[in-house]
Design a protein around this motif. Structure first.
Motif, PDB file in Angstrom:
ATOM      1  N   ALA A  11       0.838  -1.194   0.000  1.00 11.57           N
ATOM      2  CA  ALA A  11       0.000   0.000   0.000  1.00 11.57           C
ATOM      3  C   ALA A  11       0.874   1.246   0.000  1.00 11.57           C
ATOM      4  O   ALA A  11       2.000   1.240   0.504  1.00 11.57           O
ATOM      5  N   ALA A  12       0.350   2.330  -0.577  1.00  7.95           N
ATOM      6  CA  ALA A  12       1.063   3.602  -0.600  1.00  7.95           C
ATOM      7  C   ALA A  12       0.032   4.719  -0.572  1.00  7.95           C
ATOM      8  O   ALA A  12      -1.088   4.558  -1.049  1.00  7.95           O
ATOM      9  N   TRP A  13       0.410   5.858  -0.004  1.00  8.59           N
ATOM     10  CA  TRP A  13      -0.504   6.990   0.031  1.00  8.59           C
ATOM     11  C   TRP A  13       0.276   8.276   0.229  1.00  8.59           C
ATOM     12  O   TRP A  13       1.419   8.275   0.678  1.00  8.59           O
ATOM     13  N   GLY A 178      -8.392   5.004   8.494  1.00  7.69           N
ATOM     14  CA  GLY A 178      -7.316   4.610   9.394  1.00  7.69           C
ATOM     15  C   GLY A 178      -6.509   5.754   9.956  1.00  7.69           C
ATOM     16  O   GLY A 178      -5.294   5.656  10.093  1.00  7.69           O
ATOM     17  N   GLY A 179      -7.160   6.871  10.275  1.00  2.00           N
ATOM     18  CA  GLY A 179      -6.453   8.011  10.834  1.00  2.00           C
ATOM     19  C   GLY A 179      -5.897   8.967   9.799  1.00  2.00           C
ATOM     20  O   GLY A 179      -5.398  10.041  10.160  1.00  2.00           O
ATOM     21  N   HIS A 180      -5.972   8.615   8.518  1.00  2.00           N
ATOM     22  CA  HIS A 180      -5.515   9.495   7.450  1.00  2.00           C
ATOM     23  C   HIS A 180      -6.719  10.230   6.864  1.00  2.00           C
ATOM     24  O   HIS A 180      -7.796   9.654   6.702  1.00  2.00           O
ATOM     25  N   ARG A 181      -6.524  11.513   6.526  1.00  3.50           N
ATOM     26  CA  ARG A 181      -7.577  12.299   5.891  1.00  3.50           C
ATOM     27  C   ARG A 181      -7.058  12.766   4.536  1.00  3.50           C
ATOM     28  O   ARG A 181      -6.048  13.459   4.453  1.00  3.50           O
ATOM     29  N   PHE A 182      -7.746  12.363   3.495  1.00  8.46           N
ATOM     30  CA  PHE A 182      -7.330  12.673   2.141  1.00  8.46           C
ATOM     31  C   PHE A 182      -8.213  13.799   1.608  1.00  8.46           C
ATOM     32  O   PHE A 182      -9.366  13.587   1.232  1.00  8.46           O
ATOM     33  N   GLY A 183      -7.665  15.017   1.616  1.00 12.66           N
ATOM     34  CA  GLY A 183      -8.360  16.151   1.042  1.00 12.66           C
ATOM     35  C   GLY A 183      -8.147  16.203  -0.455  1.00 12.66           C
ATOM     36  O   GLY A 183      -7.660  15.242  -1.070  1.00 12.66           O
ATOM     37  N   THR A 199     -14.335   6.416   4.805  1.00  9.67           N
ATOM     38  CA  THR A 199     -15.517   7.193   5.163  1.00  9.67           C
ATOM     39  C   THR A 199     -15.440   8.553   4.500  1.00  9.67           C
ATOM     40  O   THR A 199     -14.397   9.214   4.537  1.00  9.67           O
ATOM     41  N   ILE A 200     -16.537   8.963   3.886  1.00  7.12           N
ATOM     42  CA  ILE A 200     -16.591  10.285   3.267  1.00  7.12           C
ATOM     43  C   ILE A 200     -16.909  11.295   4.369  1.00  7.12           C
ATOM     44  O   ILE A 200     -18.010  11.299   4.917  1.00  7.12           O
ATOM     45  N   GLU A 201     -15.923  12.123   4.695  1.00  8.43           N
ATOM     46  CA  GLU A 201     -16.085  13.077   5.796  1.00  8.43           C
ATOM     47  C   GLU A 201     -16.706  14.389   5.326  1.00  8.43           C
ATOM     48  O   GLU A 201     -17.301  15.122   6.119  1.00  8.43           O
TER      49      GLU A 201
END
Length: 217
Positions: A11-13, A178-183, A199-201
């Motif tokens: 995995a990568a992000w 998992g604690g990451h927020r992808f804007g 989850t869509i925040e």
């Protein structure tokens, strides 16, 4: 140039807060390298930023190129592509890109199936649903699928595990996992055999890719 996130079995992000813009060899255009295997002729996924009135030298794409215009307007001798345009230039294609107003694109190089020779230019228009999620397929070939998705805040988004590599690029809104927020422009890659629950925040749109774990050059 060092390889970056080059092990496609892991995995990568990268979240927007982690972006590091670096100049291209020509100096005008800047890049955030998301994954990369090789030097200037590389299997690569990047964010690329063109300042106003900038140009990039003419070049060819022996392994194909796909891109999504995220901001501004990207152009070449074949046409002009405003934000929200998804383009596939098949193996062997070439162009001399430029941007009059400036732009940001997400681009992948040398990651086409070798038999996929169909060019494509399409918009990613998709209305956000009032609840849940919606999706529309933009391209499919030999196990590779590219789709645009949209979802309302509070909805769950599941990337199911399977015999493919998955990739998600947030176009706008915020998606968490998992604690990451992808804007906006946040990116993640999930290896074959693994899935991910998100989850869509904040009301969001995204580009989602799946492809078989075929060998890359």
């Amino acid at each position: 140039m060092p390889d970056i996130h080059d092990d496609f079995s892991r995995a990568a992000w990268l979240t927007p807060e982690q972006f590091r813009w670096v100049p291209s060899p020509g100096g005008e255009v800047e890049r955030v390298m998301l994954d990369r295997r090789g030097d200037e002729v590389a299997v690569a996924t990047s964010l690329v930023r063109y300042p106003p009135a900038s140009r990039f030298p003419a070049h060819r794409h022996p392994g194909g190129e796909e891109y999504l215009v995220l901001e501004g307007e990207f152009a070449d001798e074949h046409g002009r592509y405003p934000a929200g345009t998804y383009v596939r230039n098949p193996p062997g294609s070439g162009h001399a890109p430029f941007s009059d107003p400036g732009c940001v694109i997400w681009v992948k190089l040398r990651q086409f199936h070798p038999d996929d020779g169909q060019p494509l230019v399409t918009g990613i228009d998709l209305d956000r649903p009032q609840a849940g999620t919606a999706a529309r397929v933009l391209h499919a070939f030999s196990g590779e699928t590219v789709s645009v998705g949209a979802g309302a805040a509070g909805a769950e988004l599941t990337l199911p595990g399977g015999d493919w590599v998955q990739e998600l690029l947030v176009i706008d809104g915020i998606i968490g996992s998992g604690g990451h927020r992808f804007g906006p422009w946040g990116w993640l890659r999930v290896p074959a055999g693994e899935g991910m629950a998100l989850t869509i925040e904040q009301d969001a749109r995204w580009l989602h890719k799946t492809r078989p774990a075929f060998a890359l050059p």
